[in-house]
Enzyme design. Structure first.
Site, PDB file in Angstrom:
ATOM      1  CE  LYS A  31      37.179  37.204  41.093  1.00 56.08           C
ATOM      2  NZ  LYS A  31      36.463  36.118  41.796  1.00 56.08           N
ATOM      3  CB  SER A  91      33.268  34.319  44.030  1.00 52.70           C
ATOM      4  OG  SER A  91      33.465  34.646  45.378  1.00 52.70           O
ATOM      5  CB  SER A 101      35.012  37.821  45.012  1.00 52.77           C
ATOM      6  OG  SER A 101      35.384  36.675  44.253  1.00 52.77           O
TER       7      SER A 101
END
Lengths: 484, 95
Positions: free
Chosen positions: A76, A175, A151
């Site tokens: 990420k 997330s 997210s």
């Protein structure tokens, strides 16, 4: 190769049937073919990946490879990666080349896991749909009209579409779990402090926790074992012996007590999601578990408490983005205040600005007690609810999100409606508990997740339950037709 | 709770984020909605409940008060928007 389990992949790498360079190139080719549509990566790093893969092959040939050596991973874009752009999906950090590695990245580099690239996300991990990225939204591989969740939506999409076998994510209010549910993959948020936060760009420090995003619980156990462990550089890292989460994956579920919160199955939950979740719980009951009803009475207050506390922490953490030492700087500032105010106004997106403003306001004189202290009190009440529930059961199960993935653009104009997408995940972050999402079916072609929540340090138990469920179901093996 | 233009200006100053005049109404509207969400908190009876700052209710671990980082000024300044002679450059602060 992208349909192999991690175990099969590792066996083939160790036996020499495939090389890490071949495996890495296979994923890079898939990224080239599919990512222009999905937009799941912010940066793809083919040269770095192939060079790391070549090193991994040498390690494997010398008999020094570990289980994960040679298996590529996508990080990420919130994890600092030395020499690679680390943007946190923000214009503010569009020009930021991280000068060091996050602890998690260091650990996986040491094993010899080639980095395929950095995945798309909500800007500074604030959001529930991966639409607030400066680089544009990621699409859900199961349905391009739907969001992948947020997210860590890029990471979830990458796994669902077979563009990487493993990905790292972070979970502040859900997330990892919510995008895992929306994309039909497996994701686990460990106990707060189990994985080092060093080098992860901070959003809300008392909530942020990194974890793995994978196809199966078994794969998650391998990656979590590699990611977790004490790190002296993170003051919130827990000082405890390193766990091997793969050793408890063959335990019977006989006698397991599963708590089902009455409050999780009421108004607001999509009836089709409810059916899928209840079917999954029934499947676990068939494996020997006993179902008991538990109560989490303060569930509905968790969302407002979180949206006071997390923005308050964000307003402090994001004060470092001032246009002085790194990141975006506004042109021709007239004075220092102008430099700060315009750099932040032009560098941050709308949701990030909103949360910084809300947080600054909640911490300001006159509102600190009414908002911040009150929310901290609620945090304890939510945490105590879980403690009481775990006196009656070993694990709690329920939905991950009230609906399947919603449509792109559906909630972008209404932040408070977006916040409710994390209704079931947020209480877990307030209490710092471990929790995971596993694929549990589909509603109109969009995946649904089953939420497993355990007491502190029960990751092994959660992974075993998920693994047992995945031995008798095949939701986790399904792939969207066009990505097979 | 409804936010007006004066509060937006105050919050803008607190958070060091410029809000353009054309954006004030929209910012006020969205912040008002969020503060409305917060109003639910007031209904909860929290009397006698100790605030919880750490999710595991633990004290933060402290480290020895010694320097552990190596000096990497050059590396860090290489990514600065404006630096010279080892210093970060900002607009003139003192007349």
């Amino acid at each position: 190769m992208h349909t192999l389990t991690l175990k099969q992949m590792s066996q083939k790498l160790h036996s020499g049937e495939i090389t890490s360079v071949q495996l890495t190139q296979h994923y890079l080719d898939r990224i080239s073919a599919f990512d222009p549509t999905l937009n799941a990566f912010i940066s793809v790093t083919p040269e770095l990946a192939l060079s790391m893969a070549a090193d991994a092959d040498k390690k494997l040939a010398a008999g020094q490879g570990e289980f994960l050596t040679g298996i590529p991973v996508a990080h990420k874009d919130i994890f600092c990666t030395d020499g690679v752009k680390t943007s946190c999906a923000s214009k503010m950090l569009d020009n930021f080349i991280a000068p060091y590695n996050a602890h998690v990245v260091e650990l996986l580099n040491q094993i010899g896991m080639p980095i395929l690239g950095k995945t798309n996300m909500d800007e500074f991990a604030m959001g529930s749909s991966s639409e607030s990225s400066y680089y544009g939204p990621t699409l859900n591989p199961w349905d391009h009209q739907a969001v992948p969740g947020g997210s860590s939506g890029g990471a979830a999409a990458v796994i669902a579409a077979g563009l990487a076998p493993l990905a790292t994510g972070t979970d502040t209010g859900g997330s990892i779990r919510q995008p895992a549910a929306f994309c039909g993959i497996t994701g686990i948020k460990p106990t707060y402090g189990a994985v080092s936060r060093f080098g992860i760009i901070a959003y809300a420090s008392s909530f942020d926790q990194a974890g793995p995003m994978t196809r199966s619980a078994e794969d998650a156990a391998w990656l979590l074992s590699a990611m977790a462990g004490f790190d002296a550089r993170d003051s919130t890292s827990l000082e405890r012996p390193k766990d091997d989460y793969t050793t408890q994956l063959n335990q019977s579920l006989n006698g397991l007590k599963v708590g089902v919160p009455a409050e999780y199955f009421g108004e607001g939950l999509d009836p089709a999601v409810e059916t899928q979740v209840k079917n999954a719980i029934a499947e676990i009951e068939k494996l020997g578990a006993q179902i008991v009803t538990v109560h989490l009475p303060n569930k509905d207050l968790a969302v407002p408490a979180y949206y006071v506390l997390a923005p308050a922490e964000a307003s402090s953490n994001l004060s470092r983005f001032d246009g002085v030492r790194y990141g975006y700087r506004a042109k021709d500032p007239v004075d220092l205040q102008d430099l700060y105010r315009r750099s932040r106004a032009e560098g941050f997106g709308a949701e990030v600005k909103r949360r910084i403003m809300v947080g600054a306001y909640a911490l300001s004189a006159g509102y600190y007690d009414a908002y911040y202290v009150k929310a901290q009190q609620l945090r304890r009440m939510v945490s105590d609810d879980f403690k009481r529930a775990f006196e009656q059961c070993d694990v709690i199960m329920g939905p991950v999100a009230p609906t399947p993935a919603f449509n792109l653009g559906e909630k972008t104009d209404d932040p408070t409606s977006m916040y409710l997408a994390d209704l079931y995940t947020i209480p877990v972050n307030l209490a710092g508990l471990p929790a995971m999402s596993i694929p549990a079916g589909f509603v109109q072609g969009r995946p649904v997740g089953l939420h497993l929540v355990g007491p502190y340090f029960s990751e092994s138990k959660l992974l075993n339950i998920a693994h047992q469920y995945q031995q008798v179901t095949d939701w986790h093996t399904k792939m969207p037709a066009q990505y097979k | 709770m409804s936010i007006g233009q004066a509060e937006v200006a105050y919050i803008s100053r607190l958070s060091a984020i410029q809000v353009n005049p054309s954006e004030v109404d929209e910012v006020a509207h969205k912040l008002s909605n969020i503060l409305e969400l917060f109003s639910q908190l007031q209904a909860a009876n929290t009397q006698g409940v100790e605030p919880m700052a750490h999710p595991l209710d633990q004290m933060q671990r402290l480290r020895a008060d010694v320097v552990t980082e190596t000096n990497q000024r050059q590396k860090f300044q290489a990514i600065a928007p404006s630096a010279q002679d080892g210093l970060y450059l900002v607009p003139q602060v003192i007349e």
